[in-house]
Design a protein around this motif. Structure first.
Motif, PDB file in Angstrom:
ATOM      1  N   ALA A 154       0.806  -1.221   0.000  1.00 43.41           N
ATOM      2  CA  ALA A 154       0.000   0.000   0.000  1.00 43.41           C
ATOM      3  C   ALA A 154       0.834   1.264   0.000  1.00 43.41           C
ATOM      4  CB  ALA A 154      -0.933  -0.008   1.217  1.00 43.41           C
ATOM      5  N   TYR A 187      -1.702  -4.615  -5.865  1.00 45.43           N
ATOM      6  CA  TYR A 187      -3.028  -4.012  -5.873  1.00 45.43           C
ATOM      7  C   TYR A 187      -3.039  -2.597  -6.435  1.00 45.43           C
ATOM      8  CZ  TYR A 187      -4.559  -7.936  -3.048  1.00 45.43           C
ATOM      9  OH  TYR A 187      -4.862  -9.197  -2.618  1.00 45.43           O
ATOM     10  N   ARG A 243      -7.492  -0.978  -2.693  1.00 41.24           N
ATOM     11  CA  ARG A 243      -7.879  -2.053  -1.782  1.00 41.24           C
ATOM     12  C   ARG A 243      -8.814  -3.046  -2.478  1.00 41.24           C
ATOM     13  NH1 ARG A 243      -7.921  -2.799   3.733  1.00 41.24           N
ATOM     14  NH2 ARG A 243      -7.163  -0.652   4.068  1.00 41.24           N
TER      15      ARG A 243
END
Length: 337
Positions: free
Chosen positions: A272, A297, A300
């Motif tokens: 992240a 990713y 999320r």
């Protein structure tokens, strides 16, 4: 006491650079202005940014996302997609076709590069030279009983594919590291690194000096001081990899301040923190790295492709008022032919 290695400032003028989407970068201030003093460099925000895509890595990620490329055809296609999205550099590992794990197989690297070059002769190809340093120590009562996953070879053997292909760039991990929470150690000794740096220089390949902690940076400074690496120096400041440099902007800033004026750098974070680190790196005067090696990713719960991660990084950079360098411009910045 630690001995600081001091460097002379010798920056010249930097040519204008164009936004990957066609924006007029000549209206922007000089993106590489570096002030020096007291042996430290102070950098302003970088307004002309090289984007690197780390395409696949060697980590245990293939089972976590179907987008992680494994075969040479998949790796090349993903790299080409990243280049189309705005990446000037594609950083490639290769993977075993049966297990999906990282490998040093020269023929797989050759196929990846051949496939990339068949469709794109401009993008800068950066091949890892970090494979071959994995040591899994045995249990506490028999630590010399090395465990499955150990792949430990000398510096020259780690360069076998670089010898065969002579890519634009190859990465060199500038020190050893406790890797993860068990008994795995990444081994890259000063003697190995000197051997590698000398041979890479002879081959005409630009080394990317990968820095996982402050001691790695100290040794990179030593390689530079010994004349084993030519300017402009290309450094990768790697954060949040256990157990190297933590995700700490204060430590990152201190590392940036140690860099010689002739250095270009990228810094990145995992997961992240990948996109926040795009902005942070640019703010500190550096470039950007994204890709599935470091993060799976887009947001999320939404798995990403390499092209999507590059597109998002380009958007962040442009929203900051900066431009993204083309491969030709990045070659000029890094002194590549």
């Amino acid at each position: 006491e630690f001995r600081r290695v001091l460097f002379r400032s010798s920056l010249g003028s930097t040519p204008g650079k164009n936004n990957v989407r066609g924006g007029p970068a000549e209206q922007l201030p000089d993106p590489t202005r570096v002030e020096t003093g007291g042996g430290m460099s102070r950098r302003s925000m970088n307004r002309s940014v090289i984007v690197t895509c780390a395409v696949t890595g060697s980590g245990d990620t293939t089972g976590r996302s179907p987008e992680v490329p494994v075969t040479p055809a998949e790796i090349a296609a993903s790299a080409l997609g990243a280049a189309d999205a705005g990446a000037a550099i594609v950083h490639c590992h290769v993977r075993d076709l049966e297990t999906g794990k990282g490998t040093r197989t020269v023929s797989l690297y050759e196929e990846v590069v051949e496939r990339i070059r068949a469709e794109n002769t401009d993008v800068i190809v950066n091949l890892t030279a970090g494979m071959g340093g994995d040591l899994n120590v045995g249990p506490d009562d028999d630590p010399m009983s090395w465990q499955e996953g150990t792949d430990l070879v000398g510096g020259l053997e780690r360069l076998a594919h670089v010898e065969a292909i002579r890519p634009d760039i190859c990465s060199m991990d500038c020190g050893s590291l406790n890797f993860g929470n068990d008994n795995e150690v990444y081994v890259s000794t000063p003697a190995m690194l000197r051997i590698m740096a000398e041979r890479v220089r002879e081959l005409g390949v630009r080394p990317e000096l990968e820095i996982f902690d402050t001691g790695n940076l100290w040794f990179a400074e030593t390689l530079i001081a010994e004349g084993l690496v030519d300017a402009p120096y290309w450094l990768q400041l790697c954060l949040s990899i256990p157990y190297g440099t933590p995700m700490d902007v204060g430590i990152l800033q201190a590392m940036v301040h140690r860099l010689p004026a002739e250095a270009e750098f990228t810094s990145f974070g995992l997961g992240a923190m990948q996109m926040p680190m795009v902005a942070q790196s640019v703010m500190l005067g550096g470039h950007a790295r994204v890709g599935l090696e470091d993060n799976l990713y887009l947001e999320r719960g939404v798995l990403a492709t390499n092209a999507q991660l590059v597109e998002k990084a380009v958007t962040i950079i442009e929203l900051m008022g900066a431009a993204v360098q083309s491969p030709a411009e990045a070659r000029q910045t890094l002194g590549l032919s």
